[in-house]
Write an enzyme that holds these catalytic residues in place. Sequence first.
Site, PDB file in Angstrom:
ATOM      1  N   ASP A 433      15.397 -26.769  -6.332  1.00 56.49           N
ATOM      2  CA  ASP A 433      14.369 -27.784  -6.134  1.00 56.49           C
ATOM      3  C   ASP A 433      13.058 -27.242  -6.707  1.00 56.49           C
ATOM      4  O   ASP A 433      12.932 -26.039  -6.962  1.00 56.49           O
ATOM      5  CB  ASP A 433      14.245 -28.079  -4.636  1.00 56.49           C
ATOM      6  CG  ASP A 433      13.174 -29.097  -4.330  1.00 56.49           C
ATOM      7  OD1 ASP A 433      13.041 -30.057  -5.105  1.00 56.49           O
ATOM      8  OD2 ASP A 433      12.470 -28.935  -3.326  1.00 56.49           O
ATOM      9  N   GLU A 725       0.677 -35.664   3.019  1.00 53.63           N
ATOM     10  CA  GLU A 725      -0.098 -36.454   3.962  1.00 53.63           C
ATOM     11  C   GLU A 725      -1.364 -35.726   4.375  1.00 53.63           C
ATOM     12  O   GLU A 725      -2.451 -36.309   4.431  1.00 53.63           O
ATOM     13  CB  GLU A 725       0.751 -36.777   5.200  1.00 53.63           C
ATOM     14  CG  GLU A 725       1.813 -37.829   4.973  1.00 53.63           C
ATOM     15  CD  GLU A 725       2.430 -38.289   6.286  1.00 53.63           C
ATOM     16  OE1 GLU A 725       2.288 -37.563   7.288  1.00 53.63           O
ATOM     17  OE2 GLU A 725       3.033 -39.367   6.308  1.00 53.63           O
ATOM     18  N   PHE A 767       8.735 -43.494   5.183  1.00 57.13           N
ATOM     19  CA  PHE A 767       9.247 -43.138   3.851  1.00 57.13           C
ATOM     20  C   PHE A 767      10.765 -43.129   3.851  1.00 57.13           C
ATOM     21  O   PHE A 767      11.408 -42.699   4.800  1.00 57.13           O
ATOM     22  CB  PHE A 767       8.724 -41.763   3.444  1.00 57.13           C
ATOM     23  CG  PHE A 767       9.253 -41.302   2.113  1.00 57.13           C
ATOM     24  CD1 PHE A 767       8.643 -41.688   0.934  1.00 57.13           C
ATOM     25  CD2 PHE A 767      10.366 -40.483   2.045  1.00 57.13           C
ATOM     26  CE1 PHE A 767       9.121 -41.267  -0.289  1.00 57.13           C
ATOM     27  CE2 PHE A 767      10.865 -40.056   0.823  1.00 57.13           C
ATOM     28  CZ  PHE A 767      10.235 -40.458  -0.347  1.00 57.13           C
ATOM     29  N   LYS A 791       1.804 -46.314  -0.128  1.00 58.52           N
ATOM     30  CA  LYS A 791       1.665 -45.182  -1.037  1.00 58.52           C
ATOM     31  C   LYS A 791       3.070 -44.699  -1.384  1.00 58.52           C
ATOM     32  O   LYS A 791       3.998 -44.766  -0.560  1.00 58.52           O
ATOM     33  CB  LYS A 791       0.865 -44.046  -0.398  1.00 58.52           C
ATOM     34  CG  LYS A 791       1.559 -43.345   0.741  1.00 58.52           C
ATOM     35  CD  LYS A 791       0.748 -42.165   1.253  1.00 58.52           C
ATOM     36  CE  LYS A 791       1.493 -41.463   2.385  1.00 58.52           C
ATOM     37  NZ  LYS A 791       0.745 -40.333   2.951  1.00 58.52           N
ATOM     38  N   ARG A1006      13.047 -37.147 -11.348  1.00 63.23           N
ATOM     39  CA  ARG A1006      13.219 -38.375 -10.572  1.00 63.23           C
ATOM     40  C   ARG A1006      14.605 -38.461  -9.950  1.00 63.23           C
ATOM     41  O   ARG A1006      15.178 -39.538  -9.831  1.00 63.23           O
ATOM     42  CB  ARG A1006      12.993 -39.601 -11.459  1.00 63.23           C
ATOM     43  CG  ARG A1006      11.604 -39.711 -12.051  1.00 63.23           C
ATOM     44  CD  ARG A1006      10.566 -39.948 -10.993  1.00 63.23           C
ATOM     45  NE  ARG A1006       9.263 -40.306 -11.542  1.00 63.23           N
ATOM     46  CZ  ARG A1006       8.165 -40.383 -10.820  1.00 63.23           C
ATOM     47  NH1 ARG A1006       8.201 -40.087  -9.530  1.00 63.23           N
ATOM     48  NH2 ARG A1006       7.018 -40.726 -11.374  1.00 63.23           N
ATOM     49  N   LYS A1012      21.338 -34.983  -6.651  1.00 64.01           N
ATOM     50  CA  LYS A1012      21.328 -33.525  -6.655  1.00 64.01           C
ATOM     51  C   LYS A1012      22.695 -32.977  -6.266  1.00 64.01           C
ATOM     52  O   LYS A1012      23.236 -32.074  -6.923  1.00 64.01           O
ATOM     53  CB  LYS A1012      20.263 -33.008  -5.692  1.00 64.01           C
ATOM     54  CG  LYS A1012      18.835 -33.256  -6.129  1.00 64.01           C
ATOM     55  CD  LYS A1012      17.845 -32.666  -5.128  1.00 64.01           C
ATOM     56  CE  LYS A1012      16.403 -32.886  -5.565  1.00 64.01           C
ATOM     57  NZ  LYS A1012      15.446 -32.272  -4.617  1.00 64.01           N
ATOM     58  N   ASP A1032      14.077 -26.286   0.015  1.00 64.49           N
ATOM     59  CA  ASP A1032      13.311 -26.044   1.240  1.00 64.49           C
ATOM     60  C   ASP A1032      13.213 -27.256   2.138  1.00 64.49           C
ATOM     61  O   ASP A1032      12.701 -27.140   3.253  1.00 64.49           O
ATOM     62  CB  ASP A1032      11.894 -25.599   0.882  1.00 64.49           C
ATOM     63  CG  ASP A1032      11.050 -26.748   0.357  1.00 64.49           C
ATOM     64  OD1 ASP A1032       9.893 -26.883   0.781  1.00 64.49           O
ATOM     65  OD2 ASP A1032      11.555 -27.519  -0.492  1.00 64.49           O
ATOM     66  N   ASP A1036      17.098 -31.575   0.237  1.00 67.13           N
ATOM     67  CA  ASP A1036      17.924 -30.591  -0.475  1.00 67.13           C
ATOM     68  C   ASP A1036      19.185 -30.213   0.294  1.00 67.13           C
ATOM     69  O   ASP A1036      19.977 -29.406  -0.194  1.00 67.13           O
ATOM     70  CB  ASP A1036      17.107 -29.313  -0.740  1.00 67.13           C
ATOM     71  CG  ASP A1036      15.834 -29.584  -1.519  1.00 67.13           C
ATOM     72  OD1 ASP A1036      15.899 -30.359  -2.484  1.00 67.13           O
ATOM     73  OD2 ASP A1036      14.784 -29.038  -1.152  1.00 67.13           O
ATOM     74  N   SER A1343       9.368 -28.698 -33.069  1.00 64.85           N
ATOM     75  CA  SER A1343       9.600 -29.943 -32.336  1.00 64.85           C
ATOM     76  C   SER A1343      10.700 -30.723 -33.017  1.00 64.85           C
ATOM     77  O   SER A1343      10.609 -31.053 -34.189  1.00 64.85           O
ATOM     78  CB  SER A1343       8.313 -30.774 -32.274  1.00 64.85           C
ATOM     79  OG  SER A1343       8.563 -31.989 -31.613  1.00 64.85           O
TER      80      SER A1343
END
Length: 1365
Positions: A433, A725, A767, A791, A1006, A1012, A1032, A1036, A1343
């Site tokens: 992560d 927060e 959330f 938010k 994203r 994951k 953490d 995860d 590149s």
Amino acid sequence: MEQFQWVRHRCLQFLSTDTRRGWYSPPSSLPPKSSLDAQDPQVQRLNGKRRVVVARWGPHHAEYQSNSKGFQKNSIRTTKYNIISFIPMNLFQQFHRAANLYFLFLVLLNWVPAVEAFQKEITMIPLAVVLTVIAFKDAMEDYRRYRYDKKINNTTTHVYCRNQKHFVERRWAEVCVGDLVRLSCNEIIPADMVLLYSSDPNGVCHIETANLDGETNLKQRQVVRDLTQQGSKFVPENFGSRIECENPNNDLRRFRGFMEHPGKVRVGLHSENLLLRSCTVRNTETVIGIVVYAGHETKAMQNNSGPRYKRSKLERRLNIDVLWSVVLLLIMCFVAAVGHGLWLNGLNDPIFMIPDDTPSALAAFYMFWTMIIVLQVLIPISLYVSIEIVKLGQIYFIQNDLDLYNPRLDTGVQCRALNITEDLGQIQYLFSDKTGTLTENRMLFRRCTVAGTEYPHRDNAISLEQYEEQECGDVDRSHTLRSRSSKKSLSCKSLNCNRSSVSLNTLTAESDTHSVLDTLHRRTLGAFSGTMECAVIPDPQLQGKLCALSTDSHVRPEAGEFSHILDFFLALAVCNTVVVSSPTQPRHVVQMPVARTPLRSLEEMKTLLQKWSLPRFPISPNQGTDTPGSLTRKFFTRGRSASYFPNSASQTPTTTQELPNLPTYTPSDASSTSSTPVPVCSGACGEDVKDSEQAKSNDDDETESDDEEEDDEEELLYEAESPDEAALVQAAKAYGCTLLGRSPEQILVNVPGAGPLSIPLLHVLPFHSARKRMSVVVRHPLTAEVVVYTKGADNVIMELAEGAGDGFAREVIKRTQRHLDQYAREGLRTLCIAKKVLEEQEYRTWLKRHEFAETSIENREELLLESAERLETNLKLLGATGIVDRLQEDVPETIEALQEAGIKVWVLTGDKQETAINIAFACKLIRPTDQLLTANCDSKEACEARLYELQHEISNFTKGSVSGQDKASDFVLVIDGRTLDFALQNELQESFMELACCCRSVICCRSTPLQKSQVVRLVRDKLKVMTLAIGDGANDVSMIQMADVGIGISGQEGMQAVMSSDFAISRFKYLNKLILVHGHWCYARLANMILYFFYKNVMYVNLLFWYQFFCGFSGSTMTNSWVLIFFNLLFTSVPPLVYGVLDKDVSRETLVDLPDLYKFGQKSQAYLPSTFWLTMLDAFYQSLVCFFIPYFAYAGSDIEVFSFGSPINSCALLIILLHQVIESRTLTWLHGALLLFSALFYYAFVLVFSVTCVTCSSPTNPYGIETKMMSEALYYFVCALTTVLALLPRILFRAICNTVCPSDLVKAQKIEILPPEDYCASVKQWKETKAAGEAPPKNILQSLSMNADVPNLTDCIQEAGAVVS
């Protein structure tokens, strides 16, 4: 073979580092946050099963009697045995292991007269020793759990008794479902209870869940809505409501049900109404709840599973080789059986045999089973026990390594999985992560954009840089913060909670001496409230615009811009779940007085807004009938200092006229005796500061004398569940928009120019990973409109805001997106802020469906998710924030070392692509010469074409390079979450993995928690590689559990990841030594020890097999059965244990300096199939030498069988012990002492046995044999010659290989013995040589045009140096 699961289960509990919790510990695998509930297979879904709970002594007593029969008591029993059941149950469990069953079969087989090989008692000794040792260990651990259970069950609480008409003291074990329980401050909750009453006027109770999930921030729980008891004295007899809820399950973050009041009115119950067992009450003097789950039905006990069990790669290899040993045993027994049959057929009435009518074929069949008993040692029963002991020793040294100890957190490594230490040395893919793992997860507000205008906050940036420079020399990242705890009492005096704090640790441990004072001192600062989190320097331009609300400023922002600014900071202050506390009231909700600032009247506010042509803020529908004074009292409370109790019935205003169809949201003007001063915001406007100071001076007579010596302002502490927060709330506070208090129905916010505003809180939509946002529904304090503040992730909010607004709104979206891209290039974490104004009818329509979702038991989560998504549409974008999340110390060096070790590092993050790339550059995951391959697709077909295109480009580039080396290390793949969804589908998995294998690293942006885990599983299963996942947070958990090795970081987001992991560390940098050093050592030690066990068993068993050729394959042995049984069980078993725990092939310093040595374990070079068979061949050779040299030396002599076996046993012992000396890389006095002890122990035993035992091996007589043989010189000559000839080939082989073609380990061992100057030069030369062999081609392009979907990505790459690291 069965893998000793119960042994590991018990050993992990016995050796747990957190001995204070004992058996009653947090679960080893917690369910993740609500975002993962639908994906977590561990959560028990009960398919509609419910339970009905009524009060035990209430009006429904008869119903309680019928319903409570199936409910469990609150007593717990974690023991597995009692005095009567211990022996049968323990034996039953031990014989679940195939190895024990095998040896039990041999014991029983030896009791069959036709196949008996030894005395019946002797064959039972090895099995009896193993069973006894494990049984004793199980008994000691079970007795310890019994003591813990007794201590917990005897803990007292207060339960309502109908006969005595009050709450009486009862033991936890006596609490039942339906009991009404009263708890006081700092008491531990004895069972899962629905909160019915709180002495807090807001109906709020705060709990600390550290005993349950390790999180130390406060959680808010609230009384069930519409309970008539709230606000008055609780009368238990009057409680007649019925509770219908789901059956017990292990989901800590879900509770579904409803409460039906006597009037048939149903109120939904959710997790905010539930007090969980083992949590601690932290905020009120008294709470009362009704027990709904008790004992083992509580969520804490449902999660109290055993340690994680995984099967290591080495263990799987061991099982295969054990099967080969079984095959070898069967072959040897078959050869002996056939030989015995042929030998019998060749005899013609021999005089030395008792006549027997048994056919030769049947005799051969009997001989097959006899040889199984004789050669049983070939299957190493002691190997399994030895492996367990060695792993315990390895874990002990890992957990006590001071290099892995974090003094700031006072924590080291936690080994939660006992059986996979060696897997740390074979990792090939590492999935990490980003936030909180590679970075600090200490969010610091950096800059923001509001209404399309960007505010750079340059002074704030300079402050952050200076702070980082000050911290450069501080290894532990410790901070000195201003605290008043040294001068003020930290007790709960204001709430009459004078009793000492009790934690679950004091109930389950005997050595816990931490006091409540220490605990409170450690937590005084609040969660995520460090020095820099609080020290936000406002941007002068933005501050000037905001201050225009309260001053006659010359700054005249546009009307739309001003409304955006005001709503932006209101959203920062209210759109969260932050709990407000105070240093003088640790762990409690702050009781904040309302300021006595000379506020403007609403008419003045209206005039000011009209000057700016701001029609979207009408004051009130009834403004024509209300006087300015009454409106002021309605919206702003003035006058004497008053505590903030928005829910208190006594504070309901009686002189104000309520708006039609609107709930009362006016704070009271009642006074209180609270003396807590008003906080002054660092960024507040000058007038507010002046007024606040004046108000404070009027209250000096109510302030304690010690406060006069302190600063003029009282600091607020914010207890946040996430650092994001806390950072946003602190940023709002810096601008004077200060969050002062929170209750379930009201939020108190200090607004510049308006003072403290009471904002009615209607709903909180938390959330969720599927929505990637959170929202609050409030009544706007100025307009009385229903407003939704949201938010969340920028990409999500931008999509929801695209369809709303006029030309100005579209311009804001366009500019904000440009600013977001800039923030991402700087490595900042971005969040977007938006709002939506609801019409009354629209709100009522939504509310009906939302209330239905809240009261549903079935599919509640899905219904609530749909309800939230239905509300969060057509949002109006207000602005966005950029937050700094710095890299942890030594992260670049750690990643660089891991990559040098051959480990492919993947980063799986939910952040923006540009942010992830920037951080990857900063932590050296991406090198300057690496080429980025990006995949951002909107459809499955486009994804398939993109993957093919990238593979084609890599192929062409590799073919065109001048070097013939593999150039896979030159590419890094960056893929976003939408494209990853397509790539993980079955049709594209192969293409995705082919492309990923061509890249040195992969960055998934994203990505969701489910993605994951899917990525980890795909790589693990498709490539058949060893994987490690580290994280953490709760998001995860699924990834950590999916990997072969899961590592949790005890960071800022609680302990969910730690409790679901196999190993836990406190910083990412500790991976360096944990993997490269301890991982290498554990693998090398265990692999060599296993091979050594196979070698010594095969070598010794073959001596018995060769003897069969000279005794007619009769199953006879040339040594007595006691020595035969004890040879592997006692004489040669201890040295391998020390060898497996302490051997070091390479030192720690060398392994750290030369990460390339880790590839030795990655490739399993210590334990390959070829290595196993070479060891077997060597064992066969040594057994031939050990048998036939004594045979030819004593050929033609008249010695008896046991005399012939004496030198053979002695030679075998010396060869086996010296063989270990050859294989050992480390020889210390301890190794030498144990080797000498083993040899002396053998000789002492055989000498004593030969002079004392006459009938121990009837009918044979070993009396005097050893003393006679040892008195002859030939005995010593034979032993010396045999030992040298047996070990000489191995010594020569080692010498030739290490000289002609030495391995990297051998080269490193030679470097180690050099002087320091030569050592450093050799290490430097080693690295230069390796770098030259992997150097990229000279004509590498800067590149590659491989990103048609993201044309501006090259700009992002060029500006990567701007990352804050």
